[in-house]
Motif scaffolding. Structure first.
Motif, PDB file in Angstrom:
ATOM      1  N   TYR A   1       0.836  -1.205   0.000  1.00 40.07           N
ATOM      2  CA  TYR A   1       0.000   0.000   0.000  1.00 40.07           C
ATOM      3  C   TYR A   1       0.871   1.254   0.000  1.00 40.07           C
ATOM      4  O   TYR A   1       0.609   2.199  -0.758  1.00 40.07           O
ATOM      5  CB  TYR A   1      -0.928  -0.003   1.223  1.00 40.07           C
ATOM      6  CG  TYR A   1      -1.705   1.281   1.371  1.00 40.07           C
ATOM      7  CD1 TYR A   1      -2.775   1.559   0.537  1.00 40.07           C
ATOM      8  CD2 TYR A   1      -1.355   2.229   2.343  1.00 40.07           C
ATOM      9  CE1 TYR A   1      -3.481   2.745   0.648  1.00 40.07           C
ATOM     10  CE2 TYR A   1      -2.055   3.417   2.465  1.00 40.07           C
ATOM     11  CZ  TYR A   1      -3.126   3.664   1.626  1.00 40.07           C
ATOM     12  OH  TYR A   1      -3.810   4.845   1.742  1.00 40.07           O
TER      13      TYR A   1
ATOM     14  N   LEU B   1      -6.993   9.346   0.220  1.00 40.81           N
ATOM     15  CA  LEU B   1      -6.181   9.538   1.422  1.00 40.81           C
ATOM     16  C   LEU B   1      -6.020  11.012   1.807  1.00 40.81           C
ATOM     17  O   LEU B   1      -6.232  11.366   2.972  1.00 40.81           O
ATOM     18  CB  LEU B   1      -4.808   8.872   1.236  1.00 40.81           C
ATOM     19  CG  LEU B   1      -3.850   8.968   2.427  1.00 40.81           C
ATOM     20  CD1 LEU B   1      -4.457   8.287   3.650  1.00 40.81           C
ATOM     21  CD2 LEU B   1      -2.496   8.343   2.076  1.00 40.81           C
TER      22      LEU B   1
ATOM     23  N   SER C   1      -0.077  13.545  -8.443  1.00 39.61           N
ATOM     24  CA  SER C   1      -0.156  12.090  -8.314  1.00 39.61           C
ATOM     25  C   SER C   1      -0.247  11.432  -9.676  1.00 39.61           C
ATOM     26  O   SER C   1       0.309  10.357  -9.905  1.00 39.61           O
ATOM     27  CB  SER C   1      -1.356  11.699  -7.454  1.00 39.61           C
ATOM     28  OG  SER C   1      -2.574  12.068  -8.078  1.00 39.61           O
TER      29      SER C   1
ATOM     30  N   VAL D   1       1.068   4.293  -2.766  1.00 41.72           N
ATOM     31  CA  VAL D   1       0.938   5.716  -2.431  1.00 41.72           C
ATOM     32  C   VAL D   1       2.129   6.498  -2.977  1.00 41.72           C
ATOM     33  O   VAL D   1       1.972   7.566  -3.564  1.00 41.72           O
ATOM     34  CB  VAL D   1       0.814   5.899  -0.897  1.00 41.72           C
ATOM     35  CG1 VAL D   1       0.922   7.378  -0.529  1.00 41.72           C
ATOM     36  CG2 VAL D   1      -0.503   5.329  -0.392  1.00 41.72           C
ATOM     37  N   ARG D   2       3.335   5.958  -2.767  1.00 41.37           N
ATOM     38  CA  ARG D   2       4.527   6.630  -3.299  1.00 41.37           C
ATOM     39  C   ARG D   2       4.503   6.685  -4.817  1.00 41.37           C
ATOM     40  O   ARG D   2       5.065   7.598  -5.419  1.00 41.37           O
ATOM     41  CB  ARG D   2       5.792   5.904  -2.823  1.00 41.37           C
ATOM     42  CG  ARG D   2       6.108   6.106  -1.344  1.00 41.37           C
ATOM     43  CD  ARG D   2       7.519   5.645  -1.032  1.00 41.37           C
ATOM     44  NE  ARG D   2       7.669   4.214  -1.263  1.00 41.37           N
ATOM     45  CZ  ARG D   2       7.460   3.267  -0.361  1.00 41.37           C
ATOM     46  NH1 ARG D   2       7.096   3.609   0.872  1.00 41.37           N
ATOM     47  NH2 ARG D   2       7.615   1.998  -0.652  1.00 41.37           N
TER      48      ARG D   2
ATOM     49  N   GLU E   1      -0.745   6.481  -6.446  1.00 38.45           N
ATOM     50  CA  GLU E   1      -2.103   5.965  -6.263  1.00 38.45           C
ATOM     51  C   GLU E   1      -2.580   6.300  -4.844  1.00 38.45           C
ATOM     52  O   GLU E   1      -2.614   5.450  -3.959  1.00 38.45           O
ATOM     53  CB  GLU E   1      -2.136   4.455  -6.501  1.00 38.45           C
ATOM     54  CG  GLU E   1      -1.776   4.057  -7.925  1.00 38.45           C
ATOM     55  CD  GLU E   1      -1.872   2.558  -8.138  1.00 38.45           C
ATOM     56  OE1 GLU E   1      -2.601   1.893  -7.379  1.00 38.45           O
ATOM     57  OE2 GLU E   1      -1.219   2.052  -9.065  1.00 38.45           O
ATOM     58  N   ILE E   2      -2.963   7.547  -4.643  1.00 39.22           N
ATOM     59  CA  ILE E   2      -3.291   7.997  -3.292  1.00 39.22           C
ATOM     60  C   ILE E   2      -4.786   7.969  -3.013  1.00 39.22           C
ATOM     61  O   ILE E   2      -5.206   7.993  -1.854  1.00 39.22           O
ATOM     62  CB  ILE E   2      -2.751   9.416  -3.047  1.00 39.22           C
ATOM     63  CG1 ILE E   2      -3.276  10.370  -4.113  1.00 39.22           C
ATOM     64  CG2 ILE E   2      -1.241   9.409  -3.024  1.00 39.22           C
ATOM     65  CD1 ILE E   2      -2.845  11.801  -3.900  1.00 39.22           C
TER      66      ILE E   2
END
Length: 484
Positions: free
Chosen positions: A44, A56, A475, A48-49, A52-53
């Motif tokens: 996960y 959040l 992102s 995010v990095r 694909e946030i």
């Protein structure tokens, strides 16, 4: 005599078959392994990095805002304010839920707000004139109104969007037959009008090929004029005298009904999540660790139980009146959320919508009817916007010429984007609109409690939206760089 293959196993033996299966799995990357909790967390964080946030940032921002306003205002966490907060942003949140379908295609609908305003105006006029729209509209406007409903049915039939045909024709029946004022008929008529507007919008964009920005901007102005024509300059059509229409946004479930809603909603979520999880495990497919799944289900259940318990307490300032229970807008939003999530995640239509938003030309080459799909997204958007009109009209108890105006539209689009739906298409969920709507409602409510002027509210809301759009763009760029 037993034949032996080149692999060293007989033709009827399992080793060769297993080897072939294992090779197929390796070749095609079939997920048949389990992951530990630590691996799931690392995966996960890697997503995010990689850009694909999802929702959040909106969730973190919502938590920060709630903590901030709780510290600055003693009233923010009062039971009355919590209940008011749920109803305050419900209308624009519902409109945002419809806009998500359009944004998934990388399109925009600037007319969703005023389309909802037209639906609200027709609803209020039908109620005020006891079902006699001919008297309220006048001969010329009445004929043009029904001609547009006929046109919407024809265009929807051309595109083979049969729900659009059915709702447009039903709108004609409800208009021409002159049924006496009935809140259920008026709410149904509003949805019919919204759906018909979506059929016209979708046809112009998907079939004619006009840019969605230009079409919906033009219709934004046109429908704003239609609202003014229906209601009149400075006019107001009141609907608060209808108990049912007033209760939509201002009423509450009974305490028993509130707990029934909790059991159905939390229990249904737990059942669907756990059953799906264990089915995937039984088939050997990759899924989240059971510990994480159970923790997520438990967290949702606990939060829902706490909210239901708090809202079941009498929050009336007067000893003569009891006000308790979950507001009606909560089950309305939940139903739209569940249906919308199912459509996008579990149906062919939803998969095609994501595919078209991701790459329109590739979707067309894959055999997807892109024209019909794009038009249907605008039909859904305007139809859901009409539901939003019912809610916000009920909240204020009337419909005026500013219904569904600029702020309503911008807040609805903002809610979807702030929640995590991408402006570039192909990424987003209906739940994003709910989260983004909660952020905007908290901002408006909190600043109002702090007695900040409208200018400050607008500036802060604009900055929040700008921040969300920036995060979306960054992102997207990061995901492209990571090859996702």
């Amino acid at each position: 005599m037993t034949q032996v293959s080149a692999t060293g196993s007989n033709t009827n033996g399992t080793p060769a078959e297993h080897a072939g299966t294992d090779q197929a799995i390796a070749d095609f990357g079939i997920d048949t392994t389990t992951v530990s909790t630590a691996e799931a967390v690392r995966a996960y964080l890697a997503r995010v990095r990689g850009g694909e946030i999802g929702s959040l940032p909106a969730i973190l921002g919502l938590v920060v805002l709630i903590v901030l306003f709780s510290l600055l205002s003693d009233v923010f966490f009062s039971l009355n304010n919590i209940a008011n907060l749920l109803a305050q942003g419900a209308g624009q949140t519902i409109i945002a839920m419809g806009i998500v379908y359009v944004l998934l295609l990388g399109e925009i609908d600037l007319s969703a707000g005023t389309a909802s305003g037209v639906a609200g105006a027709v609803l209020a006029m039908h109620f005020v004139d006891n079902g006699n729209l001919l008297s309220g509209m006048g001969n010329t406007v009445f004929v043009i109104f029904n001609a547009l409903l006929v046109l919407a049915a024809v265009l929807a039939g051309w595109l083979r969007i049969w729900p659009g045909v059915a709702m447009s024709l039903l709108g004609i029946v409800l208009t021409v037959c002159g049924f006496h004022a009935n809140p259920w008929i008026e709410m149904l008529l509003a949805v019919c009008v919204g759906t018909a507007i979506g059929c016209i919008t979708g046809f112009l964009i998907a079939r004619i090929g006009m840019p969605s920005f230009v079409v919906t901007l033009a219709l934004f102005l046109a429908w704003q004029g239609a609202i003014l024509q229906l209601i009149g300059q400075g006019g107001v059509l009141g609907i608060s005298s209808s108990h049912v229409l007033d209760e939509v946004a201002n009423g509450n479930l009974s305490v028993t009904g509130s707990w029934v809603l909790f059991v159905v909603a939390a229990g249904g979520y737990a059942a669907v999540t756990l059953i799906g999880h264990f089915r995937r495990r039984a088939k050997g497919l990759v899924t989240q660790p059971t510990v994480l799944v159970v923790a997520k289900v438990s967290a949702v259940g606990v939060l829902a139980a706490v909210a239901t318990a708090l809202l079941s307490v009498n929050r009336s300032p007067s000893a003569l009146i009891r006000i308790s229970g979950v507001p009606y807008v909560v089950p309305i939003v939940l139903v739209l959320l569940v249906v919308g999530t199912y459509v996008l995640n579990r149906t062919t239509y939803g998969r095609h919508l994501y595919a078209t938003g991701g790459n329109n030309e590739a979707a067309r080459r894959a055999g997807i009817n892109v024209v019909q799909l794009r038009a249907s997204a605008f039909v859904i958007c305007s139809g859901v916007a009409a539901v939003g009109a019912i809610v916000y009209s009920s909240k204020v108890g009337s419909v005026d010429p500013q219904a569904g105006g600029l702020n309503t539209l911008l807040f609805a689009v903002g809610a979807a984007v702030i929640g995590g739906t991408s402006l570039f298409g192909g990424r987003g969920r209906v739940a994003d609109a709910v989260i983004g709507g909660a952020v905007l409602a908290v901002v408006s409510n909190g600043l109002g409690l702090l007695r900040q002027p409208a200018a400050v509210v607008s500036i802060v809301t604009g900055l929040v939206l700008l921040l969300a759009a920036t995060v979306d763009a960054l992102s997207r760029r990061r995901a492209a760089a990571a090859g996702r």
